[in-house]
Design a protein around this motif. Structure first.
Motif, PDB file in Angstrom:
ATOM      1  N   GLY A 334      -8.960  -1.803  -4.970  1.00 59.10           N
ATOM      2  CA  GLY A 334      -8.494  -1.149  -6.184  1.00 59.10           C
ATOM      3  C   GLY A 334      -7.546   0.002  -5.916  1.00 59.10           C
ATOM      4  O   GLY A 334      -7.351   0.868  -6.773  1.00 59.10           O
ATOM      5  N   VAL A 335      -6.948   0.041  -4.741  1.00 64.09           N
ATOM      6  CA  VAL A 335      -6.010   1.093  -4.372  1.00 64.09           C
ATOM      7  C   VAL A 335      -4.611   0.686  -4.815  1.00 64.09           C
ATOM      8  O   VAL A 335      -4.062  -0.311  -4.347  1.00 64.09           O
ATOM      9  N   ASP A 336      -4.048   1.438  -5.743  1.00 67.61           N
ATOM     10  CA  ASP A 336      -2.716   1.140  -6.277  1.00 67.61           C
ATOM     11  C   ASP A 336      -1.682   1.920  -5.474  1.00 67.61           C
ATOM     12  O   ASP A 336      -1.462   3.112  -5.702  1.00 67.61           O
ATOM     13  N   LEU A 337      -1.054   1.256  -4.508  1.00 72.21           N
ATOM     14  CA  LEU A 337      -0.064   1.919  -3.671  1.00 72.21           C
ATOM     15  C   LEU A 337       1.244   2.075  -4.447  1.00 72.21           C
ATOM     16  O   LEU A 337       1.730   1.126  -5.067  1.00 72.21           O
ATOM     17  N   SER A 338       1.799   3.269  -4.413  1.00 76.89           N
ATOM     18  CA  SER A 338       3.062   3.535  -5.087  1.00 76.89           C
ATOM     19  C   SER A 338       4.203   2.829  -4.368  1.00 76.89           C
ATOM     20  O   SER A 338       4.036   2.267  -3.285  1.00 76.89           O
ATOM     21  N   PHE A 339       5.390   2.883  -4.990  1.00 78.56           N
ATOM     22  CA  PHE A 339       6.564   2.263  -4.373  1.00 78.56           C
ATOM     23  C   PHE A 339       6.842   2.882  -3.011  1.00 78.56           C
ATOM     24  O   PHE A 339       7.127   2.170  -2.043  1.00 78.56           O
ATOM     25  N   ALA A 340       6.759   4.212  -2.921  1.00 77.95           N
ATOM     26  CA  ALA A 340       7.008   4.893  -1.649  1.00 77.95           C
ATOM     27  C   ALA A 340       5.972   4.494  -0.605  1.00 77.95           C
ATOM     28  O   ALA A 340       6.302   4.301   0.572  1.00 77.95           O
ATOM     29  N   GLN A 341       4.719   4.359  -1.027  1.00 75.62           N
ATOM     30  CA  GLN A 341       3.669   3.964  -0.093  1.00 75.62           C
ATOM     31  C   GLN A 341       3.868   2.530   0.387  1.00 75.62           C
ATOM     32  O   GLN A 341       3.602   2.207   1.547  1.00 75.62           O
ATOM     33  N   GLN A 342       4.337   1.658  -0.497  1.00 78.32           N
ATOM     34  CA  GLN A 342       4.609   0.280  -0.079  1.00 78.32           C
ATOM     35  C   GLN A 342       5.790   0.223   0.882  1.00 78.32           C
ATOM     36  O   GLN A 342       5.808  -0.597   1.794  1.00 78.32           O
ATOM     37  N   LEU A 343       6.770   1.107   0.679  1.00 79.73           N
ATOM     38  CA  LEU A 343       7.861   1.187   1.641  1.00 79.73           C
ATOM     39  C   LEU A 343       7.341   1.653   2.998  1.00 79.73           C
ATOM     40  O   LEU A 343       7.845   1.220   4.050  1.00 79.73           O
ATOM     41  N   THR A 344       6.339   2.533   2.982  1.00 78.08           N
ATOM     42  CA  THR A 344       5.723   2.975   4.226  1.00 78.08           C
ATOM     43  C   THR A 344       5.044   1.798   4.925  1.00 78.08           C
ATOM     44  O   THR A 344       5.119   1.661   6.156  1.00 78.08           O
ATOM     45  N   VAL A 345       4.373   0.940   4.147  1.00 81.03           N
ATOM     46  CA  VAL A 345       3.761  -0.266   4.726  1.00 81.03           C
ATOM     47  C   VAL A 345       4.836  -1.140   5.369  1.00 81.03           C
ATOM     48  O   VAL A 345       4.656  -1.666   6.469  1.00 81.03           O
ATOM     49  N   VAL A 346       5.979  -1.288   4.670  1.00 80.47           N
ATOM     50  CA  VAL A 346       7.085  -2.090   5.203  1.00 80.47           C
ATOM     51  C   VAL A 346       7.552  -1.533   6.539  1.00 80.47           C
ATOM     52  O   VAL A 346       7.721  -2.275   7.523  1.00 80.47           O
ATOM     53  N   LEU A 347       7.753  -0.210   6.595  1.00 76.87           N
ATOM     54  CA  LEU A 347       8.231   0.414   7.822  1.00 76.87           C
ATOM     55  C   LEU A 347       7.207   0.296   8.950  1.00 76.87           C
ATOM     56  O   LEU A 347       7.551  -0.003  10.101  1.00 76.87           O
TER      57      LEU A 347
END
Length: 424
Positions: A334-347
């Protein structure tokens, strides 16, 4: 008598875990000890062993790969083209995975996070609390963590980005040393990397036990409902890998390699089947080079540089899988990752995939690292272990095929005519 293949051991362990989980309940006890505690112990022991491998495996793999990639002159024009291609295709693969996991949302069942059906609801609050304070500033801070003031402390605290950047630079500057010193360094790091590969293989021999403990605990706590979400995750990864392999990479071969993707598929079919069956890009490398040179018509000068480097740093399928796996687990909690956080996952997926050794299931180490960055419990990796072997075989084929496409594209840029007989 030959040993039963690891993937069959995992399949058997999964079947036994299902039976054991269905035969026990959260209140079941064995000799006065909670059965769930026994399951948890087996799973935790395996996860701890994976965590133990993170620092030495990534450091030795990166340094050995970069320092042995063909000396300093190899990082000139040809090296620049190769690295640019690998970074581009890996980024495209991660973005495909990001789009698919957000579109399908396999970690959400009937509009509700799958944590409850997966038996994870006890840790949901803690996971949310750890991620809540991460915002857009975290994306900026990630670049600061690439240059830590104390590299040893960064490794001890699990801040692996700085260690990855340090290892890449260290490996490069080894190629700038005088020949005698560079040779000594390369032999040392290659030996250390080989030792870590054998260490990882040893840990993975216990994967069936880890799978049994982790899966049995989930089934005993929540029954078979947990596998609906797991099936959605499995097919989400397969769909994303298929898009990258049969759409993105053929477009690159056609547009930049000016060759027939279909002919290239046929040329690389022996290596692709070997990569699928072994789940090891390193083990497949000799056959990959043979197919690229003799069947695709790429010169030895290009293939001998592009393919060995690719077997170490180009992990399209692995990076895609890491991204989907982390976001799936975040959705389940149930953790809603923000756009910036998803970009962090990408990196993070992009960088950690560079250090993942070309052996079966080594990406589990990188996934554990990314989960730790977001405060998500490493125990959640048990959710994907049941499907990991099949997906490992698929993503290894994607990794290898991307390397071969890179050889075709770079050979064309060097004035060669790979697959010159291609007409469409």
């Amino acid at each position: 008598m030959s040993r039963l293949a690891l993937h069959w051991q995992v399949v058997i362990a999964l079947a036994l875990a299902l039976l054991a989980g269905l035969a026990t309940t959260p209140d079941s006890r064995l000799f006065g000890v909670s059965v769930l505690a026994i399951y948890g112990f087996l799973g935790s022991l395996f996860l701890n062993a994976l965590k133990m491998l993170i620092v030495p495996l990534i450091v030795t793999s990166i340094i050995a790969g970069v320092s042995g990639s063909g000396a300093a002159e190899g990082l000139g024009r040809l090296g620049g083209k190769t690295l640019a291609y690998y970074l581009t295709t890996t980024l495209l693969a991660v973005l495909v995975g990001l789009a698919m996991v957000n579109l399908v949302q396999p970690g959400v069942l009937d509009g509700v996070p799958a944590a409850r059906s997966l038996g994870l609801d006890a840790g949901t609050g803690a996971a949310l609390a750890k991620v809540a304070d991460r915002d857009a500033g975290d994306l900026v801070e990630i670049f600061l963590r690439m240059v830590p003031p104390n590299i040893v402390a960064a490794a001890a605290e699990g801040e692996m980005l700085g260690l990855i950047v340090f290892s890449l630079l260290f490996g490069y500057f080894v190629t700038r040393l005088p020949a005698d010193l560079a040779g000594t360094q390369r032999r040392f790091w290659e030996g250390a990397a080989q030792a870590m590969l054998k260490f990882t293989e040893l840990v993975m021999r216990f994967a069936p036990i880890g799978v049994f403990g982790l899966v049995a605990k989930v089934v005993a706590g929540s029954g078979l409902d947990s596998f609906r979400s797991l099936a959605e995750f499995f097919f989400t990864v397969l769909a994303a890998l298929a898009i990258h392999m049969f759409v993105v990479l053929p477009v690159l071969v056609r547009v930049f390699g000016r060759a027939s993707p279909w002919r290239h598929f046929r040329a690389m079919s022996p290596a692709m089947l070997t990569a699928f069956s072994t789940a090891s890009s390193s083990a497949t490398l000799p056959l990959t080079m043979d197919c690229v040179e003799k069947r695709a018509g790429v010169s030895e000068r290009v293939s001998s540089f592009v393919l060995p480097l690719g077997a170490t740093v180009n992990m399209d399928g692995t990076a895609l899988y890491e991204c989907v796996a982390v976001l799936f687990i975040a959705q389940a909690y149930g953790v809603d990752l923000s756009f910036a956080q998803q970009l962090t996952v990408v990196l993070l997926a992009l960088l950690t995939s560079i250090g993942v050794a070309g052996i079966p299931a080594a990406s589990l180490v990188a996934i554990t690292l990314i989960l730790g960055h977001f405060g998500l419990p490493a125990e959640a990796i048990g959710l994907i272990l049941a499907t990991d072997r099949v997906l490992d075989m698929c993503r290894t084929s994607v990794n290898m095929f991307s390397d071969s496409c890179g050889a075709v594209v770079i050979a064309r840029s060097e004035g060669e005519r790979p697959l010159a007989q291609a007409t469409g």
